[in-house]
Design a protein around this motif. Structure first.
Motif, PDB file in Angstrom:
ATOM      1  N   TYR A  96      44.071  29.081  41.864  1.00  0.00           N
ATOM      2  CA  TYR A  96      43.748  30.329  41.161  1.00  0.00           C
ATOM      3  C   TYR A  96      42.960  31.298  42.039  1.00  0.00           C
ATOM      4  CZ  TYR A  96      45.951  29.413  36.761  1.00  0.00           C
ATOM      5  OH  TYR A  96      46.909  29.216  35.804  1.00  0.00           O
ATOM      6  N   ARG A  97      42.220  30.795  43.029  1.00  0.00           N
ATOM      7  CA  ARG A  97      41.530  31.695  43.956  1.00  0.00           C
ATOM      8  C   ARG A  97      42.569  32.493  44.747  1.00  0.00           C
ATOM      9  NH1 ARG A  97      39.876  32.388  49.080  1.00  0.00           N
ATOM     10  NH2 ARG A  97      37.869  33.380  49.416  1.00  0.00           N
ATOM     11  N   THR A  98      43.624  31.831  45.212  1.00  0.00           N
ATOM     12  CA  THR A  98      44.691  32.501  45.945  1.00  0.00           C
ATOM     13  C   THR A  98      45.388  33.530  45.062  1.00  0.00           C
ATOM     14  OG1 THR A  98      45.048  30.515  47.262  1.00  0.00           O
ATOM     15  CG2 THR A  98      46.824  32.132  47.247  1.00  0.00           C
ATOM     16  N   ILE A  99      45.681  33.155  43.831  1.00  0.00           N
ATOM     17  CA  ILE A  99      46.342  34.084  42.915  1.00  0.00           C
ATOM     18  C   ILE A  99      45.422  35.271  42.634  1.00  0.00           C
ATOM     19  CG2 ILE A  99      47.341  34.354  40.599  1.00  0.00           C
ATOM     20  CD1 ILE A  99      48.104  31.339  40.794  1.00  0.00           C
ATOM     21  N   GLY A 100      44.127  35.023  42.518  1.00  0.00           N
ATOM     22  CA  GLY A 100      43.170  36.104  42.322  1.00  0.00           C
ATOM     23  C   GLY A 100      43.139  37.068  43.495  1.00  0.00           C
ATOM     24  N   LEU A 101      43.225  36.558  44.717  1.00  0.00           N
ATOM     25  CA  LEU A 101      43.270  37.433  45.889  1.00  0.00           C
ATOM     26  C   LEU A 101      44.551  38.265  45.906  1.00  0.00           C
ATOM     27  CD1 LEU A 101      41.817  35.058  48.616  1.00  0.00           C
ATOM     28  CD2 LEU A 101      40.796  37.187  47.788  1.00  0.00           C
ATOM     29  N   ILE A 102      45.651  37.648  45.507  1.00  0.00           N
ATOM     30  CA  ILE A 102      46.912  38.396  45.400  1.00  0.00           C
ATOM     31  C   ILE A 102      46.750  39.512  44.373  1.00  0.00           C
ATOM     32  CG2 ILE A 102      49.328  38.263  44.685  1.00  0.00           C
ATOM     33  CD1 ILE A 102      49.298  35.346  45.808  1.00  0.00           C
ATOM     34  N   ALA A 103      46.161  39.180  43.228  1.00  0.00           N
ATOM     35  CA  ALA A 103      45.946  40.186  42.175  1.00  0.00           C
ATOM     36  C   ALA A 103      45.055  41.312  42.682  1.00  0.00           C
ATOM     37  CB  ALA A 103      45.338  39.538  40.935  1.00  0.00           C
ATOM     38  N   ASP A 104      43.975  40.980  43.396  1.00  0.00           N
ATOM     39  CA  ASP A 104      43.101  42.020  43.956  1.00  0.00           C
ATOM     40  C   ASP A 104      43.904  42.962  44.840  1.00  0.00           C
ATOM     41  OD1 ASP A 104      40.914  40.938  42.664  1.00  0.00           O
ATOM     42  OD2 ASP A 104      40.124  39.924  44.452  1.00  0.00           O
ATOM     43  N   ALA A 105      44.783  42.404  45.670  1.00  0.00           N
ATOM     44  CA  ALA A 105      45.607  43.239  46.538  1.00  0.00           C
ATOM     45  C   ALA A 105      46.558  44.119  45.721  1.00  0.00           C
ATOM     46  CB  ALA A 105      46.398  42.369  47.508  1.00  0.00           C
ATOM     47  N   LEU A 106      47.154  43.555  44.673  1.00  0.00           N
ATOM     48  CA  LEU A 106      48.088  44.336  43.859  1.00  0.00           C
ATOM     49  C   LEU A 106      47.389  45.444  43.073  1.00  0.00           C
ATOM     50  CD1 LEU A 106      50.553  41.586  42.573  1.00  0.00           C
ATOM     51  CD2 LEU A 106      50.653  42.967  44.653  1.00  0.00           C
ATOM     52  N   HIS A 107      46.089  45.281  42.848  1.00  0.00           N
ATOM     53  CA  HIS A 107      45.304  46.324  42.187  1.00  0.00           C
ATOM     54  C   HIS A 107      44.798  47.387  43.168  1.00  0.00           C
ATOM     55  CE1 HIS A 107      45.175  44.789  38.121  1.00  0.00           C
ATOM     56  NE2 HIS A 107      44.790  43.595  38.543  1.00  0.00           N
ATOM     57  N   HIS A 108      44.952  47.149  44.458  1.00  0.00           N
ATOM     58  CA  HIS A 108      44.482  48.084  45.482  1.00  0.00           C
ATOM     59  C   HIS A 108      45.220  49.425  45.322  1.00  0.00           C
ATOM     60  CE1 HIS A 108      43.769  49.851  49.429  1.00  0.00           C
ATOM     61  NE2 HIS A 108      42.762  48.994  49.559  1.00  0.00           N
ATOM     62  N   PRO A 109      44.517  50.553  45.516  1.00  0.00           N
ATOM     63  CA  PRO A 109      45.161  51.867  45.351  1.00  0.00           C
ATOM     64  C   PRO A 109      46.426  52.064  46.189  1.00  0.00           C
ATOM     65  CG  PRO A 109      42.789  52.122  45.551  1.00  0.00           C
ATOM     66  CD  PRO A 109      43.091  50.670  45.805  1.00  0.00           C
ATOM     67  N   LEU A 111      48.685  49.865  46.796  1.00  0.00           N
ATOM     68  CA  LEU A 111      49.800  49.061  46.286  1.00  0.00           C
ATOM     69  C   LEU A 111      50.090  49.272  44.803  1.00  0.00           C
ATOM     70  CD1 LEU A 111      49.221  45.641  48.124  1.00  0.00           C
ATOM     71  CD2 LEU A 111      50.714  47.543  48.784  1.00  0.00           C
ATOM     72  N   ARG A 112      49.248  50.010  44.110  1.00  0.00           N
ATOM     73  CA  ARG A 112      49.422  50.181  42.657  1.00  0.00           C
ATOM     74  C   ARG A 112      50.733  50.845  42.274  1.00  0.00           C
ATOM     75  NH1 ARG A 112      44.723  49.205  39.451  1.00  0.00           N
ATOM     76  NH2 ARG A 112      45.908  50.067  37.741  1.00  0.00           N
ATOM     77  N   GLN A 113      51.328  51.565  43.191  1.00  0.00           N
ATOM     78  CA  GLN A 113      52.566  52.292  42.883  1.00  0.00           C
ATOM     79  C   GLN A 113      53.832  51.463  43.110  1.00  0.00           C
ATOM     80  OE1 GLN A 113      53.028  55.604  45.579  1.00  0.00           O
ATOM     81  NE2 GLN A 113      52.156  54.436  47.259  1.00  0.00           N
ATOM     82  N   TYR A 114      53.666  50.198  43.523  1.00  0.00           N
ATOM     83  CA  TYR A 114      54.815  49.371  43.858  1.00  0.00           C
ATOM     84  C   TYR A 114      55.027  48.231  42.876  1.00  0.00           C
ATOM     85  CZ  TYR A 114      54.609  51.802  48.291  1.00  0.00           C
ATOM     86  OH  TYR A 114      54.601  52.778  49.247  1.00  0.00           O
ATOM     87  N   LYS A 115      56.270  47.734  42.869  1.00  0.00           N
ATOM     88  CA  LYS A 115      56.604  46.542  42.096  1.00  0.00           C
ATOM     89  C   LYS A 115      56.900  45.413  43.085  1.00  0.00           C
ATOM     90  CE  LYS A 115      61.199  48.447  41.544  1.00  0.00           C
ATOM     91  NZ  LYS A 115      62.214  48.942  40.658  1.00  0.00           N
ATOM     92  N   PHE A 116      56.788  44.170  42.589  1.00  0.00           N
ATOM     93  CA  PHE A 116      56.857  43.017  43.468  1.00  0.00           C
ATOM     94  C   PHE A 116      57.743  41.928  42.891  1.00  0.00           C
ATOM     95  CE2 PHE A 116      53.041  45.324  44.290  1.00  0.00           C
ATOM     96  CZ  PHE A 116      53.000  45.377  45.672  1.00  0.00           C
ATOM     97  N   LEU A 117      58.403  41.228  43.787  1.00  0.00           N
ATOM     98  CA  LEU A 117      59.246  40.098  43.420  1.00  0.00           C
ATOM     99  C   LEU A 117      58.542  38.822  43.875  1.00  0.00           C
ATOM    100  CD1 LEU A 117      61.986  39.069  42.309  1.00  0.00           C
ATOM    101  CD2 LEU A 117      62.866  39.248  44.650  1.00  0.00           C
TER     102      LEU A 117
END
Length: 190
Positions: A96-109, A111-117
């Motif tokens: 979950y720490r790794t998933i949290g870091l991924i989430a932090d990155a996806l919330h970054h300004p 990357l917020r405009q992109y979608k991910f697979l």
């Protein structure tokens, strides 16, 4: 925790060669943003629905042979190790720490405009049909954890499983390194 970073690659073979030769690194939000933010201004939009239909219509053909996969191999992406309980979609607590870091990155300004697979991979310890199903369910579990636990907008996340078809360690298809999650930037949110 390990990450295998990738810039834009030209072909699936180059992507797999880079993955097998890449050294493990400490995962950081900065690395994720840097890697996933490498989007060309004319990057092709990936039709996830079409990719999913191709996978369903061509069981056993192999994702590498599908027309939309070659498009995915050129996009900004990385592989990360997420641990699951054996033969299960239950994510191990330490991941979950790794998933949290991924989430932090996806919330970054940036990357917020992109979608991910989210692409799930397994090793070859089970039969092909079981591995394909397990990898799809694990990819969905990661997308669900990102959206529910870490508040990443679910409309920005798509998931697909490819089973054991693309091993990082092709000499040892049952190796643990072949069990991994791949995250790809698939274009702008519309």
């Amino acid at each position: 925790m390990s990450i295998r970073r990738f810039r834009n690659t030209l072909a699936l073979a180059a992507l797999l060669a880079a993955a097998s030769d890449a050294g493990a690194q400490q995962l950081s939000e900065h690395q994720l943003v840097d890697t996933l933010g490498q989007v060309a201004s004319v990057a092709p939009a990936v039709d996830v629905a079409m990719l999913t239909q191709e996978l369903a219509a061509n069981p056993g053909k192999g994702i590498a042979g599908l027309p939309h996969w070659s498009q995915l191999a050129t996009l900004p992406q990385f592989f990360v190790e997420i641990n699951f309980e054996n033969n299960s979609v239950a994510i191990e607590p330490e991941s979950y720490r790794t998933i949290g870091l991924i989430a932090d990155a996806l919330h970054h300004p940036l990357l917020r405009q992109y979608k991910f697979l989210v692409v799930g991979h397994t090793n070859a310890t089970g039969d092909a049909k079981h591995n394909l199903d397990l990898s799809a369910r694990r990819a969905e579990a990661i997308a669900e954890a990102l959206s529910t636990t870490f508040s990443v907008e679910p409309t920005r996340l798509f998931s697909v499983g490819v089973g054991s078809e693309m091993p990082v360690d092709s000499a040892n298809p049952k190796a643990a390194d072949n069990r991994r999650v791949q995250l790809l930037n698939i274009g702008l949110v519309k």
